[in-house]
Write a protein that holds these residues in place. Sequence first.
Motif, mmCIF file in Angstrom:
data_model
loop_
_atom_site.group_PDB
_atom_site.id
_atom_site.type_symbol
_atom_site.label_atom_id
_atom_site.label_comp_id
_atom_site.label_asym_id
_atom_site.label_seq_id
_atom_site.Cartn_x
_atom_site.Cartn_y
_atom_site.Cartn_z
ATOM 1 N N GLN A 1 1.002 -1.281 -0.192
ATOM 2 C CA GLN A 1 -0.107 -0.161 0.069
ATOM 3 C C GLN A 1 0.964 1.153 0.082
ATOM 4 O O GLN A 1 1.996 1.329 0.729
ATOM 5 C CB GLN A 1 -0.790 -0.080 1.192
ATOM 6 N N THR A 2 0.627 2.221 -0.828
ATOM 7 C CA THR A 2 1.071 3.471 -0.922
ATOM 8 C C THR A 2 0.324 4.550 -0.729
ATOM 9 O O THR A 2 -0.938 4.389 -0.819
ATOM 10 C CB THR A 2 1.925 3.778 -2.158
ATOM 11 N N TRP A 3 0.885 5.773 -0.125
ATOM 12 C CA TRP A 3 0.249 7.006 0.445
ATOM 13 C C TRP A 3 0.739 8.073 -0.409
ATOM 14 O O TRP A 3 1.635 8.362 -0.255
ATOM 15 C CB TRP A 3 0.061 6.987 1.956
ATOM 16 N N ALA B 1 -3.421 12.118 1.092
ATOM 17 C CA ALA B 1 -3.960 11.128 1.646
ATOM 18 C C ALA B 1 -3.522 11.028 3.053
ATOM 19 O O ALA B 1 -4.488 10.950 3.938
ATOM 20 C CB ALA B 1 -3.875 9.889 0.856
ATOM 21 N N LEU B 2 -2.547 11.348 3.130
ATOM 22 C CA LEU B 2 -1.750 11.239 4.904
ATOM 23 C C LEU B 2 -2.428 12.303 5.410
ATOM 24 O O LEU B 2 -3.013 12.319 6.477
ATOM 25 C CB LEU B 2 -0.365 11.059 4.598
ATOM 26 N N GLU C 1 -5.908 11.654 6.263
ATOM 27 C CA GLU C 1 -6.055 10.627 7.467
ATOM 28 C C GLU C 1 -5.514 11.295 8.804
ATOM 29 O O GLU C 1 -6.176 10.945 9.861
ATOM 30 C CB GLU C 1 -5.106 9.427 7.197
#
Length: 53
Positions: free
Chosen positions: A4-6, A10-11, A14
């Motif tokens: 999984q990559t972010w 997206a980080l 989150e």
Amino acid sequence: MTEQTWTMAALEDELARFERALRAAGKAPDTVDTYVGRSRIFLRWLADDYVPR
């Protein structure tokens, strides 16, 4: 197994979700500020936008 990559966006999303969860759990404002603030510093470091002093 798939890795999984972010993205940074997206980080950051989150992190905002984490902050909302902390507030909903009734954590003290100083606790939320510490958890989120330190996490934000880490994200800045990942983005090469922070140099530890």
